[in-house]
Write a protein that holds these residues in place. Structure first.
Motif, PDB file in Angstrom:
ATOM      1  N   LYS A   1      61.597  59.111 -71.481  1.00  0.00           N
ATOM      2  CA  LYS A   1      61.832  58.891 -70.055  1.00  0.00           C
ATOM      3  C   LYS A   1      60.909  57.776 -69.539  1.00  0.00           C
ATOM      4  O   LYS A   1      59.779  57.626 -69.993  1.00  0.00           O
TER       5      LYS A   1
ATOM      6  N   GLU B   1      55.632  68.447 -74.120  1.00  0.00           N
ATOM      7  CA  GLU B   1      57.015  68.002 -74.293  1.00  0.00           C
ATOM      8  C   GLU B   1      58.022  69.030 -73.784  1.00  0.00           C
ATOM      9  O   GLU B   1      59.015  68.674 -73.143  1.00  0.00           O
ATOM     10  N   GLU B   2      57.779  70.303 -74.063  1.00  0.00           N
ATOM     11  CA  GLU B   2      58.713  71.323 -73.581  1.00  0.00           C
ATOM     12  C   GLU B   2      58.747  71.335 -72.055  1.00  0.00           C
ATOM     13  O   GLU B   2      59.828  71.404 -71.441  1.00  0.00           O
TER      14      GLU B   2
ATOM     15  N   ILE C   1      59.386  61.844 -74.576  1.00  0.00           N
ATOM     16  CA  ILE C   1      60.794  62.204 -74.790  1.00  0.00           C
ATOM     17  C   ILE C   1      61.731  61.085 -74.325  1.00  0.00           C
ATOM     18  O   ILE C   1      62.934  61.294 -74.173  1.00  0.00           O
TER      19      ILE C   1
ATOM     20  N   LEU D   1      56.813  63.244 -70.582  1.00  0.00           N
ATOM     21  CA  LEU D   1      58.055  62.568 -70.198  1.00  0.00           C
ATOM     22  C   LEU D   1      58.205  61.250 -70.954  1.00  0.00           C
ATOM     23  O   LEU D   1      59.302  60.901 -71.413  1.00  0.00           O
TER      24      LEU D   1
ATOM     25  N   ALA E   1      65.180  68.201 -66.720  1.00  0.00           N
ATOM     26  CA  ALA E   1      66.472  68.864 -66.517  1.00  0.00           C
ATOM     27  C   ALA E   1      66.562  69.458 -65.115  1.00  0.00           C
ATOM     28  O   ALA E   1      67.608  69.372 -64.451  1.00  0.00           O
TER      29      ALA E   1
ATOM     30  N   ARG F   1      60.784  68.290 -70.860  1.00  0.00           N
ATOM     31  CA  ARG F   1      62.249  68.448 -70.982  1.00  0.00           C
ATOM     32  C   ARG F   1      62.789  69.343 -69.866  1.00  0.00           C
ATOM     33  O   ARG F   1      63.828  69.044 -69.270  1.00  0.00           O
ATOM     34  N   LYS F   2      62.085  70.435 -69.597  1.00  0.00           N
ATOM     35  CA  LYS F   2      62.579  71.379 -68.587  1.00  0.00           C
ATOM     36  C   LYS F   2      62.430  70.816 -67.173  1.00  0.00           C
ATOM     37  O   LYS F   2      63.299  71.051 -66.322  1.00  0.00           O
TER      38      LYS F   2
END
Length: 557
Positions: free
Chosen positions: A87, A418-419, A85, A82, A426, A422-423
């Motif tokens: 956050k 990272e993936e 990316i 987080l 979201a 992001r998910k």
């Protein structure tokens, strides 16, 4: 690949004041414990103004196996992901207990390139919080026996003293003891016993208290026994709560540390999820939510234990609203749930993997019963195959309607998560969560236990002998019927039998004992053969722990 401790020692840590500044914590709120650890005074934090609380993300897991799942490692990796990316993230973890560190499990600060540091201090004495909790608990025990010795003015029935002593180490020889032998000068002999500190009601109170005043009030409500005419006697009656609060004053401040990548982390409190409620402190979580936009926390063992108690006890009591839940699994652990022996887990076995997915499926279904949207994190191991990953993706998408993400944070740090970050962000930002506890407080205690057993464990019911039926009635009559139930049972299975892997159904959960934790605000239902004082394994980790010629600790990790 270097070992966990080699990675931790090679890291360049930032001064704790720099980590605090990154989190928005002013230097006047810091009480440093060396260069890289500090206590935080929440009262010295600036007013957050109009900033809404951050999104609370729970990391939980499938039922644990010796193959490993990596829940804490994933929590750290997700926090770092987080941050990577862009956050504003913080992590909120529990403190490790010395019992597992010197017993079977080892350290609890993550692993690989997803660790909280300084690792050795965190896994050993850290800031002394557990010693303060142990001391406060045992002070109360000493004052009870002292009250009895000096005339027993409260008429406490020595056959029904409810408070056992505690220590933060596994020691099966102390489960049942006889105290006060040696003559009248040593008190009145009685049967007693020890629990591990993490099972102490003082630990539970410490983690659920929302401030110093609430802490002292809760300590006062601890029921230590009853009189001969069955009136309950509390810690307040023993006049112990002021001194206990003094011992816990500094410990109550959250501990600030950092990940290998410099993400701020609170590590505070540490009840086990198989014998207590298994979550870090409310104060640390609430403080993190004021500071960060995303707070990643974890609850112990599988979602049937830690997550259920996080939702039904911690979130209910503290008014927390979780936004998403990450369920961690590994291919190896899923195959073990499907019947594969530990020494054969390195071979591809799609049939066993498919069978083991029943365990993951039940945890996903259970999380949704609380109105919290889940996502699955597959903690990658080098021996995983593409076909195994594809099978998990297909099953979760087509049968459960849940996303899965392959995570490589152990080997790659935040970049490997990272993936997932992001998910998860979201999912949390979608505001789909509509958190609701599993049962209302008005439900009778026995029915609460039945509800957990049937809805979460897939059980056919709970076996209760007549004495325990009477205990339920006694607790209800005394005004404790509104409390939630904290189930103590094996972490290795949905059943009380640790050998039943996968997702057993129709089994009966045997209730062995009911303990009142009036100060913490729940009733503990001890089921099956679970022990509140663990023993050491045949070959404890302590046999391998030593200091080398350079002064480094070896064998702890």
């Amino acid at each position: 690949m270097p070992t966990d401790i080699e990675i931790a020692r090679a890291a360049t840590l930032q001064p704790i004041a720099a980590i605090a500044a990154k989190a928005g914590i002013p230097v006047e709120a810091l009480s440093p414990y060396g260069k890289f650890i500090a206590k935080i005074d929440p009262h010295a934090l600036p007013d957050s103004g109009d900033k809404p609380d951050g999104k609370l993300i729970l990391v939980t897991a499938i039922s644990p196996t010796p193959a490993g799942e990596g829940k804490t490692t994933t929590t750290v990796g997700l926090g770092d992901g987080l941050s990577r990316i862009g956050k504003r993230a913080m992590i909120a973890l529990r403190e490790p207990s010395l019992g597992p560190s010197f017993g079977m499990k080892g350290g609890a600060a993550g692993g690989g390139y997803a660790q909280v540091v300084p690792m050795e201090q965190i896994n050993l004495h850290f800031t002394g919080d557990f010693h303060a909790i142990t001391s406060a608990h045992n002070l109360l025990a000493a004052m009870i026996d002292n009250h009895i010795y000096w005339g027993n003015g409260l008429d406490l029935d020595t056959r029904h003293v409810a408070l056992r002593r505690v220590m933060d180490m596994n020691d099966r020889a102390l489960r049942q003891v006889v105290s006060s032998l040696g003559g009248p000068g040593n008190g009145f002999p009685r049967e007693d016993g020890f629990d591990i500190t993490v099972a102490s009601e003082v630990m539970a109170i410490f983690c659920l208290a929302q401030g110093a005043a609430d802490l002292e009030a809760r300590l006062g409500r601890i029921v230590v026994g009853r009189t001969r005419d069955k009136r309950l006697v509390s810690a307040a009656d023993i006049k112990a709560t002021g001194a206990m609060s003094v011992l816990l004053k500094d410990a109550l401040m959250p501990n600030l540390v950092q990940t290998l990548e410099g993400t701020p982390a609170f590590v505070h409190g540490g009840p086990f999820a198989n014998i207590a409620h298994g979550c870090n402190s409310v104060i640390a979580t609430q403080t993190a939510l004021k500071l960060a936009d995303y707070v990643v926390t974890e609850a112990g063992f599988g979602a049937d234990l830690g997550a259920e108690k996080f939702f039904d006890i911690k979130c209910r009591k503290a008014g927390l609203k979780p936004a998403a839940a990450v369920v961690v699994a590994t291919v190896r652990a899923l195959k073990m749930h499907g019947g594969v022996a530990r020494d054969a887990l390195g071979r591809e076995d799609l049939k066993a993997l498919e069978a083991g997915l029943s365990n993951l499926a039940r945890h996903i279904v259970n999380i949704r019963k609380f109105g919290v949207p889940p996502i699955v994190a597959i903690n990658h191991f080098a021996g995983d195959t593409a076909a195994e990953h594809a099978l998990i993706h297909h099953f979760c998408r087509n049968h459960l309607g849940v996303e899965t993400v392959i995570c490589r944070h152990w080997a790659e740090g935040g970049a490997g998560a990272e993936e997932l970050a992001r998910k998860v962000a979201a999912l949390a930002d979608d505001d789909e969560a509509d958190f609701t506890p599993l049962y209302p407080t008005s439900m009778p205690l026995r029915q609460k236990l039945e509800t957990i057993a049937r809805e979460i464990y897939g059980a056919g019911g709970v076996s209760v002998d007549p004495k325990l039926e009477a205990r339920f009635a006694e607790l209800e009559a005394a005004g404790f019927g509104e409390l939630p139930v904290c189930v103590a049972k094996t972490q290795y299975s949905f059943a009380a039998d640790p050998t039943l892997r996968g997702a057993p159904s129709g089994h009966i959960v045997p209730l062995r004992e009911l303990r009142l934790s009036a100060g913490a605000g729940f009733v503990v239902a001890i089921c099956g053969d679970i022990m509140t004082m663990p023993g050491l394994p045949r070959e404890p980790a302590a046999e391998r722990i030593h200091i080398d010629a350079q002064g480094y600790i070896e064998g702890l990790f």
